[in-house]
Enzyme design. Sequence first.
Site, PDB file in Angstrom:
ATOM      1  N   LYS A 118      44.072  25.792  68.542  1.00 56.84           N
ATOM      2  CA  LYS A 118      45.351  25.643  69.311  1.00 56.84           C
ATOM      3  C   LYS A 118      45.834  24.604  70.206  1.00 56.84           C
ATOM      4  CE  LYS A 118      47.433  29.845  67.563  1.00 56.84           C
ATOM      5  NZ  LYS A 118      48.497  30.995  67.852  1.00 56.84           N
ATOM      6  N   LYS A 200      43.477  28.822  57.545  1.00 59.27           N
ATOM      7  CA  LYS A 200      44.067  30.239  57.632  1.00 59.27           C
ATOM      8  C   LYS A 200      45.669  30.008  57.503  1.00 59.27           C
ATOM      9  CE  LYS A 200      45.090  32.390  61.354  1.00 59.27           C
ATOM     10  NZ  LYS A 200      46.159  33.297  61.471  1.00 59.27           N
ATOM     11  N   LYS A 203      51.734  31.916  60.184  1.00 56.26           N
ATOM     12  CA  LYS A 203      53.328  31.886  60.356  1.00 56.26           C
ATOM     13  C   LYS A 203      53.953  30.937  60.988  1.00 56.26           C
ATOM     14  CE  LYS A 203      53.213  35.795  62.960  1.00 56.26           C
ATOM     15  NZ  LYS A 203      52.526  35.835  64.445  1.00 56.26           N
TER      16      LYS A 203
HETATM   17  P1  ATP Z   1      50.652  32.152  64.787  1.00 55.08           P
HETATM   18  O1  ATP Z   1      50.611  31.030  63.573  1.00 55.08           O
HETATM   19  O2  ATP Z   1      51.757  32.161  65.682  1.00 55.08           O
HETATM   20  O3  ATP Z   1      49.028  31.832  65.276  1.00 55.08           O
HETATM   21  P2  ATP Z   1      49.615  34.238  62.984  1.00 55.08           P
HETATM   22  O4  ATP Z   1      50.236  34.233  61.595  1.00 55.08           O
HETATM   23  O5  ATP Z   1      48.175  33.563  63.074  1.00 55.08           O
HETATM   24  O6  ATP Z   1      50.513  33.804  64.400  1.00 55.08           O
HETATM   25  P3  ATP Z   1      49.479  36.664  64.540  1.00 55.08           P
HETATM   26  O7  ATP Z   1      50.694  37.175  65.029  1.00 55.08           O
HETATM   27  O8  ATP Z   1      48.581  35.999  65.656  1.00 55.08           O
HETATM   28  O9  ATP Z   1      49.464  35.964  63.311  1.00 55.08           O
HETATM   29  O10 ATP Z   1      48.648  37.742  63.990  1.00 55.08           O
HETATM   30  C1  ATP Z   1      48.885  39.072  63.746  1.00 55.08           C
HETATM   31  C2  ATP Z   1      47.748  39.734  62.935  1.00 55.08           C
HETATM   32  O11 ATP Z   1      47.643  39.146  61.345  1.00 55.08           O
HETATM   33  C3  ATP Z   1      46.444  39.838  63.380  1.00 55.08           C
HETATM   34  O12 ATP Z   1      45.612  40.804  63.047  1.00 55.08           O
HETATM   35  C4  ATP Z   1      45.815  38.652  62.817  1.00 55.08           C
HETATM   36  O13 ATP Z   1      44.442  38.681  62.656  1.00 55.08           O
HETATM   37  C5  ATP Z   1      46.474  38.861  61.080  1.00 55.08           C
HETATM   38  N1  ATP Z   1      46.379  37.570  60.343  1.00 55.08           N
HETATM   39  C6  ATP Z   1      47.187  36.478  60.746  1.00 55.08           C
HETATM   40  N2  ATP Z   1      46.808  35.628  59.887  1.00 55.08           N
HETATM   41  C7  ATP Z   1      46.177  36.150  58.832  1.00 55.08           C
HETATM   42  C8  ATP Z   1      45.643  35.798  57.674  1.00 55.08           C
HETATM   43  N3  ATP Z   1      46.040  34.472  57.036  1.00 55.08           N
HETATM   44  N4  ATP Z   1      44.725  36.321  56.785  1.00 55.08           N
HETATM   45  C9  ATP Z   1      44.554  37.695  57.154  1.00 55.08           C
HETATM   46  N5  ATP Z   1      45.049  38.226  58.418  1.00 55.08           N
HETATM   47  C10 ATP Z   1      45.756  37.524  59.032  1.00 55.08           C
END
Ligand code: ATP
Length: 339
Positions: A118, A200, A203
């Site tokens: 990040k 990964k 969102k």
């Molecule tokens: P951001 O993009 O804002 O960092 P994010 O999409 O990575 O957010 P979070 O809100 O931080 O999502 O995560 C919520 C949950 O979803 C966490 O348990 C995280 O491990 C899971 N998660 C996020 N992205 C993935 C992915 N690509 N595959 C599997 N699990 C995920």
Amino acid sequence: MAEFTKDRKTIFSGAQPSGNLTIGNYLGALKNWQLLQDDYNCIYCVVDMHAITVRQTPAELRKRSLETLAVYMACGIDPAKVVFFIQSHVPGHTQLSWVLSCSTMFGELSRMTQFKDKSAKHADNINAGLFTYPVLMAADILLYNADLVPVGSDQKQHIELARDIAQRFNQAYSPTFTVPEGYISKSSARIMSLSDPERKMSKSDPNPQSFVSILDPKDEIIKKFKRAVTDSESIVRLDPNRPGISNLINIYCAFTSKTPEECEKEFEGRGYGDFKLAVGEACADTLTKIQDKYNTYISDKAQLDKILSEGAAQANYIANKTISKVYRKVGFYAKPEVK
Ligand code: ATP
Ligand code: LTN
């Protein structure tokens, strides 16, 4: 309102209202949250304080916090069984975070890969909150003495740190916290980006082609899978050297409950075009059902507010007990109740 019983273990998890939740969030986390709700005391949070480690538009953050709750419910997580609340409604999270930060080493935080990723992405805003993010996450979990934390595999390192902090505190001040364990499902622990399958799915990715949101319309879902980056071969087979097609196979299997072998057999001799369409349809089948429920929940703000108000009361009750205990253990002078 959820009623917790003493004979059940406790689960805590959360997602950031930093964008529309994706199928990565759903398959990696929310699907498991739903599956676990009948057997555990579950506490599911909208972690808005974590979200501001990256710059947010205030009005959007406010709106998305409520939408995130409606998505949780649309995924089948039932407010009659679990406690839902918004992180900023429970002051115990930041109170505990400060205390735990004094048991967390600078070197430990420097090693966190999410911080490194990040910081690289937001080079103009490497703030202290981004650095201490994992301490707040440890506080989220330890505040409720959670036994189990269902997350995607990207959060494994943060859970390890939460365990280390808990053990260190317990050793320094006498047993206080449950040492939590991560709950990470095998095949969908890491859903990859559709535009760059080495990364990964996230969102908050600026490229909307890279992710499928839980609330994307069907035609958009089909289009996104059609354009998903794969390779120049056309054999549908799991292969670590072909991350694009492997990611689509994992997504297809997660939505259809088929095994990769079944999927490979089904698409033997057929090209990527057919397969991508099938993945899009399988995904849209599940998501349109979720979207129908979402539309009902989001249109009843009074009901969502009631759930959040009751949830915050339940969470605060547990959190305050932990905070009193922790403040006593570290040696803070108790506030005199003089009339
Ligand atoms: P951001 O993009 O804002 O960092 P994010 O999409 O990575 O957010 P979070 O809100 O931080 O999502 O995560 C919520 C949950 O979803 C966490 O348990 C995280 O491990 C899971 N998660 C996020 N992205 C993935 C992915 N690509 N595959 C599997 N699990 C995920
Ligand atoms: N750090 C997580 C979100 C998160 C979380 C938590 C998950 C914040 N607090 C507590 C589980 C338990 C993320 O970035 N995906």
